[in-house]
Design a protein around this motif. Structure first.
Motif, PDB file in Angstrom:
ATOM      1  N   PHE A 101       0.826  -1.218   0.000  1.00 13.81           N
ATOM      2  CA  PHE A 101       0.000   0.000   0.000  1.00 13.81           C
ATOM      3  C   PHE A 101       0.855   1.262   0.000  1.00 13.81           C
ATOM      4  O   PHE A 101       0.418   2.316  -0.457  1.00 13.81           O
ATOM      5  N   ASP A 102       2.065   1.153   0.530  1.00 12.67           N
ATOM      6  CA  ASP A 102       2.972   2.319   0.538  1.00 12.67           C
ATOM      7  C   ASP A 102       3.786   2.410  -0.745  1.00 12.67           C
ATOM      8  O   ASP A 102       4.662   3.261  -0.859  1.00 12.67           O
ATOM      9  N   LEU A 103       3.533   1.498  -1.699  1.00  8.76           N
ATOM     10  CA  LEU A 103       4.299   1.387  -2.944  1.00  8.76           C
ATOM     11  C   LEU A 103       5.790   1.155  -2.669  1.00  8.76           C
ATOM     12  O   LEU A 103       6.639   1.511  -3.448  1.00  8.76           O
ATOM     13  N   GLU A 104       6.080   0.547  -1.498  1.00  4.56           N
ATOM     14  CA  GLU A 104       7.484   0.249  -1.169  1.00  4.56           C
ATOM     15  C   GLU A 104       7.893  -1.118  -1.689  1.00  4.56           C
ATOM     16  O   GLU A 104       9.068  -1.403  -1.860  1.00  4.56           O
ATOM     17  N   ALA A 105       6.911  -1.985  -1.870  1.00  2.00           N
ATOM     18  CA  ALA A 105       7.189  -3.307  -2.436  1.00  2.00           C
ATOM     19  C   ALA A 105       6.253  -3.517  -3.617  1.00  2.00           C
ATOM     20  O   ALA A 105       5.174  -2.927  -3.676  1.00  2.00           O
ATOM     21  N   GLU A 106       6.697  -4.369  -4.560  1.00  2.00           N
ATOM     22  CA  GLU A 106       5.849  -4.670  -5.725  1.00  2.00           C
ATOM     23  C   GLU A 106       5.078  -5.944  -5.467  1.00  2.00           C
ATOM     24  O   GLU A 106       5.614  -6.888  -4.889  1.00  2.00           O
ATOM     25  N   GLY A 107       3.850  -5.980  -5.874  1.00  2.00           N
ATOM     26  CA  GLY A 107       3.067  -7.205  -5.715  1.00  2.00           C
ATOM     27  C   GLY A 107       1.608  -6.907  -5.946  1.00  2.00           C
ATOM     28  O   GLY A 107       1.191  -5.752  -6.007  1.00  2.00           O
ATOM     29  N   TYR A 108       0.843  -7.971  -6.075  1.00  2.00           N
ATOM     30  CA  TYR A 108      -0.597  -7.819  -6.323  1.00  2.00           C
ATOM     31  C   TYR A 108      -1.331  -7.853  -5.004  1.00  2.00           C
ATOM     32  O   TYR A 108      -0.964  -8.616  -4.109  1.00  2.00           O
ATOM     33  N   PHE A 109      -2.342  -7.002  -4.864  1.00  2.00           N
ATOM     34  CA  PHE A 109      -3.183  -7.141  -3.680  1.00  2.00           C
ATOM     35  C   PHE A 109      -4.665  -7.038  -3.993  1.00  2.00           C
ATOM     36  O   PHE A 109      -5.487  -7.614  -3.308  1.00  2.00           O
ATOM     37  N   TYR A 110      -5.017  -6.328  -5.080  1.00  2.00           N
ATOM     38  CA  TYR A 110      -6.438  -6.193  -5.389  1.00  2.00           C
ATOM     39  C   TYR A 110      -6.550  -5.940  -6.886  1.00  2.00           C
ATOM     40  O   TYR A 110      -5.861  -5.063  -7.420  1.00  2.00           O
ATOM     41  N   THR A 111      -7.402  -6.668  -7.569  1.00  2.00           N
ATOM     42  CA  THR A 111      -7.427  -6.646  -9.033  1.00  2.00           C
ATOM     43  C   THR A 111      -7.845  -5.303  -9.605  1.00  2.00           C
ATOM     44  O   THR A 111      -7.508  -4.985 -10.745  1.00  2.00           O
ATOM     45  N   ARG A 112      -8.551  -4.463  -8.838  1.00  2.00           N
ATOM     46  CA  ARG A 112      -8.865  -3.123  -9.371  1.00  2.00           C
ATOM     47  C   ARG A 112      -7.575  -2.370  -9.705  1.00  2.00           C
ATOM     48  O   ARG A 112      -7.546  -1.564 -10.629  1.00  2.00           O
ATOM     49  N   LEU A 113      -6.506  -2.626  -8.938  1.00  2.00           N
ATOM     50  CA  LEU A 113      -5.245  -1.946  -9.246  1.00  2.00           C
ATOM     51  C   LEU A 113      -4.400  -2.736 -10.241  1.00  2.00           C
ATOM     52  O   LEU A 113      -3.952  -2.193 -11.231  1.00  2.00           O
ATOM     53  N   GLN A 114      -4.175  -3.993  -9.932  1.00  2.00           N
ATOM     54  CA  GLN A 114      -3.342  -4.797 -10.847  1.00  2.00           C
ATOM     55  C   GLN A 114      -3.700  -6.266 -10.733  1.00  2.00           C
ATOM     56  O   GLN A 114      -4.091  -6.723  -9.637  1.00  2.00           O
ATOM     57  N   ASN A 115      -3.526  -6.983 -11.825  1.00  2.22           N
ATOM     58  CA  ASN A 115      -3.801  -8.417 -11.869  1.00  2.22           C
ATOM     59  C   ASN A 115      -2.756  -9.044 -12.803  1.00  2.22           C
ATOM     60  O   ASN A 115      -2.431  -8.458 -13.841  1.00  2.22           O
ATOM     61  N   PRO A 116      -2.227 -10.210 -12.451  1.00  3.91           N
ATOM     62  CA  PRO A 116      -1.138 -10.788 -13.270  1.00  3.91           C
ATOM     63  C   PRO A 116      -1.534 -11.063 -14.721  1.00  3.91           C
ATOM     64  O   PRO A 116      -0.697 -10.917 -15.623  1.00  3.91           O
ATOM     65  N   THR A 117      -2.789 -11.473 -14.967  1.00  3.04           N
ATOM     66  CA  THR A 117      -3.199 -11.734 -16.358  1.00  3.04           C
ATOM     67  C   THR A 117      -3.150 -10.422 -17.139  1.00  3.04           C
ATOM     68  O   THR A 117      -2.576 -10.339 -18.230  1.00  3.04           O
ATOM     69  N   ASN A 118      -3.746  -9.388 -16.558  1.00  2.30           N
ATOM     70  CA  ASN A 118      -3.748  -8.081 -17.228  1.00  2.30           C
ATOM     71  C   ASN A 118      -2.321  -7.589 -17.464  1.00  2.30           C
ATOM     72  O   ASN A 118      -2.009  -7.064 -18.537  1.00  2.30           O
ATOM     73  N   ASP A 119      -1.478  -7.741 -16.445  1.00  2.00           N
ATOM     74  CA  ASP A 119      -0.115  -7.205 -16.571  1.00  2.00           C
ATOM     75  C   ASP A 119       0.665  -7.919 -17.673  1.00  2.00           C
ATOM     76  O   ASP A 119       1.474  -7.295 -18.371  1.00  2.00           O
ATOM     77  N   SER A 120       0.434  -9.220 -17.834  1.00  2.00           N
ATOM     78  CA  SER A 120       1.137  -9.954 -18.898  1.00  2.00           C
ATOM     79  C   SER A 120       0.730  -9.428 -20.267  1.00  2.00           C
ATOM     80  O   SER A 120       1.562  -9.283 -21.168  1.00  2.00           O
ATOM     81  N   VAL A 121      -0.573  -9.149 -20.418  1.00  2.00           N
ATOM     82  CA  VAL A 121      -1.053  -8.678 -21.718  1.00  2.00           C
ATOM     83  C   VAL A 121      -0.578  -7.240 -21.954  1.00  2.00           C
ATOM     84  O   VAL A 121      -0.157  -6.879 -23.066  1.00  2.00           O
ATOM     85  N   ALA A 122      -0.600  -6.432 -20.893  1.00  2.00           N
ATOM     86  CA  ALA A 122      -0.090  -5.054 -21.023  1.00  2.00           C
ATOM     87  C   ALA A 122       1.395  -5.093 -21.407  1.00  2.00           C
ATOM     88  O   ALA A 122       1.851  -4.303 -22.245  1.00  2.00           O
ATOM     89  N   ALA A 123       2.134  -6.040 -20.817  1.00  2.00           N
ATOM     90  CA  ALA A 123       3.578  -6.147 -21.125  1.00  2.00           C
ATOM     91  C   ALA A 123       3.774  -6.520 -22.593  1.00  2.00           C
ATOM     92  O   ALA A 123       4.718  -6.047 -23.248  1.00  2.00           O
ATOM     93  N   LYS A 124       2.885  -7.364 -23.137  1.00  2.00           N
ATOM     94  CA  LYS A 124       3.000  -7.733 -24.551  1.00  2.00           C
ATOM     95  C   LYS A 124       2.775  -6.493 -25.429  1.00  2.00           C
ATOM     96  O   LYS A 124       3.567  -6.215 -26.341  1.00  2.00           O
ATOM     97  N   ILE A 125       1.710  -5.739 -25.143  1.00  2.00           N
ATOM     98  CA  ILE A 125       1.422  -4.555 -25.969  1.00  2.00           C
ATOM     99  C   ILE A 125       2.552  -3.528 -25.817  1.00  2.00           C
ATOM    100  O   ILE A 125       2.961  -2.881 -26.779  1.00  2.00           O
ATOM    101  N   CYS A 126       3.085  -3.434 -24.604  1.00  2.00           N
ATOM    102  CA  CYS A 126       4.202  -2.515 -24.343  1.00  2.00           C
ATOM    103  C   CYS A 126       5.398  -2.892 -25.231  1.00  2.00           C
ATOM    104  O   CYS A 126       6.010  -2.029 -25.876  1.00  2.00           O
ATOM    105  N   ALA A 127       5.700  -4.182 -25.287  1.00  2.00           N
ATOM    106  CA  ALA A 127       6.824  -4.641 -26.119  1.00  2.00           C
ATOM    107  C   ALA A 127       6.529  -4.361 -27.592  1.00  2.00           C
ATOM    108  O   ALA A 127       7.413  -3.926 -28.346  1.00  2.00           O
ATOM    109  N   MET A 128       5.292  -4.594 -28.018  1.00  2.00           N
ATOM    110  CA  MET A 128       4.947  -4.378 -29.430  1.00  2.00           C
ATOM    111  C   MET A 128       5.095  -2.909 -29.814  1.00  2.00           C
ATOM    112  O   MET A 128       5.516  -2.570 -30.918  1.00  2.00           O
ATOM    113  N   GLU A 129       4.728  -2.007 -28.880  1.00  2.00           N
ATOM    114  CA  GLU A 129       4.833  -0.569 -29.170  1.00  2.00           C
ATOM    115  C   GLU A 129       6.242  -0.026 -28.939  1.00  2.00           C
ATOM    116  O   GLU A 129       6.552   1.081 -29.351  1.00  2.00           O
ATOM    117  N   GLY A 130       7.066  -0.795 -28.217  1.00  2.00           N
ATOM    118  CA  GLY A 130       8.407  -0.311 -27.901  1.00  2.00           C
ATOM    119  C   GLY A 130       8.402   0.687 -26.757  1.00  2.00           C
ATOM    120  O   GLY A 130       9.213   1.623 -26.722  1.00  2.00           O
TER     121      GLY A 130
END
Ligand SMILES: Cc1ncc(COP(=O)(O)O)c(C=O)c1O
Length: 423
Positions: free
Chosen positions: A42-71
């Motif tokens: 919650f303090d953004l001191e460590a990285e990790g998932y805690f609630y899907t409204r903020l981040q979810n591993p499935t979403n992050d993998s797909v975002a990472a793919k689009i990020c790589a495609m766009e450079g």
């Protein structure tokens, strides 16, 4: 990796014994052993998932793919393209700020900027994107915070001169945001031409099958927020809602997406569901093949329409005599997209009769998926706009938007031909 390989391989990287195919993390919440561990998240001191409204591993993998495609350096998924464009702007603009946008953008984005952002105190000046640089430069104000355009505009299929707008934006100390929905990173990567932030309605070619509404924002990491600290206090001064974190100092090149995730997504909640992200990932795997076929088919259809005596005009940037062909050769050398616009002699009535006579090319409020479809913006998507606004946006009342799918081009042309016979 080349773009085709990124479409297939980027994003999900399974470790030993993990599923080869991207798993759907169908969970709103994630477990930790101690309250201290959870507190650090919650303090953004460590990285990790805690609630899907903020981040979810499935979403992050797909975002990472689009990020790589766009450079890019960081990306996030949103629940829709509308949410992506809203967040992209609202992440750096607040009440009292000003935005410059092409007047030819998608009608939904036009409404968002011209009506809803206005209610929030953000003013937008819509510009003719073909104006010379000197004219456009006069429209910047001290409170201008961003410039916005679409690589290929919906529905007029005009090509946006990314380098011209990047020069203008940067000489006024602001970033250029480009909605790359129609081109996709397969056909154009706006960061290579100076854009700073890219957005997508992933609902279109990326998903490709009309199954899931979604959006994405990608940051190039190139815009120096600290060098323009006075303009972007949200990124360069302490965020009281996050224990005084200064995003640009703490997160460097990832500052923009970190702020959009931890602040805007936290408060506004327009997250993409992991199930939709999974569908999107399947669509991305074949995007490079589909874009090629969409472009081949659209060019064949554009040439057919061009020679049809019922047709008054055709806009498709891949046609050699199109107004935007030179820009298309520069920004979209492998083809633009499957969407084209044309007008039928006789205007509105004939257009409607023609569309109602089509067989498998259906009238749907969609564009850019595998199936050919058609729409009359003045009667459908843009019906909230006055005739004046339509003309300002370059949308003629007789404009028909045809989204050419990946069927056989001869069959698409045959369907059009039989509908022309009815008028
Ligand atoms: C270029 C462009 N941007 C954004 C959007 C909005 O996306 P969505 O419908 O996913 O909210 C659209 C929708 O048609 C679009 O064509």
């Amino acid at each position: 990796m080349n773009i085709e390989t990124k479409c297939v391989q980027a994003g999900w990287q399974p470790k030993k014994g993990e599923p080869r195919e991207l798993p759907i993390y169908q969970s709103t919440t994630f477990k930790y052993d101690t309250s201290e561990e959870m507190g650090k998240l919650f303090d953004l001191e460590a990285e990790g998932y805690f609630y899907t409204r903020l981040q979810n591993p499935t979403n992050d993998s797909v975002a990472a793919k689009i990020c790589a495609m766009e450079g890019g350096v960081a990306a996030m998924l949103t629940s829709s393209g509308q949410a992506a464009n809203f967040f992209a702007v609202f992440n750096i603009c607040e009440a009292g700020d000003h935005l410059i946008a092409s007047s030819s953008i998608y009608g939904g984005t036009y409404n968002l900027f011209g009506t809803t952002l206005k209610k929030m105190g953000i003013e937008c000046t819509f510009v003719d994107q073909d104006l010379p640089e000197e004219e456009l430069a006069k429209l910047f104000k001290p409170n201008t915070k961003a410039v916005f355009g679409e690589t290929i505009t919906n529905p007029t299929v005009s090509v946006f001169d990314i380098e011209k707008f990047a020069r203008l934006a940067h000489s006024h100390g602001v970033p250029l945001i480009v909605d790359n929905t129609f081109a996709t990173p397969v056909n154009c990567r706006p960061f290579e031409f100076g854009a700073d932030i890219v957005t997508h309605s992933t609902t279109k070619y990326m998903d490709g099958h009309a199954t899931a509404v979604g959006g994405c924002i990608v940051d190039s990491g190139n815009f120096d927020w600290l060098a323009h600290a006075d303009k972007y206090p949200g990124l360069t001064t302490p965020d009281d809602s996050y224990h005084g974190i200064v995003y640009a100092e703490r997160f460097g090149k990832a500052a923009y997406i970190t702020k959009a995730t931890s602040q805007l997504m936290r408060d506004l909640g327009a997250i993409q569901s992991p199930q939709h992200a999974y569908y999107l990932n399947i669509g991305l795997e074949s995007l490079h093949l589909r874009m090629k076929k969409h472009c081949e088919n659209a060019l064949a259809v554009a040439k057919y329409l061009k020679n049809n005596e019922n047709v008054a005009w055709v806009s498709y940037p891949d046609l050699e005599d199109d107004k935007y062909h030179e820009l298309a050769k520069k920004y979209l050398p492998n083809g633009s997209c499957g969407v084209l616009a044309f007008g039928i002699k006789g205007g509105r009535e004939e257009s409607i009769k023609f569309m109602d006579s089509l067989k498998f090319i259906t009238i749907v409020t969609h564009v850019a998926d595998a199936r050919s479809c058609i729409l009359h913006p003045a009667s459908h998507t843009h019906r909230q706009m006055t005739d004046e606004q339509l003309i300002e946006a370059g949308v003629a009342p007789d404009l028909i938007r045809l989204s050419v799918g990946i069927e056989n081009a001869d069959d698409i042309i045959a369907d059009l031909a039989q509908a022309f016979e009815k008028i």
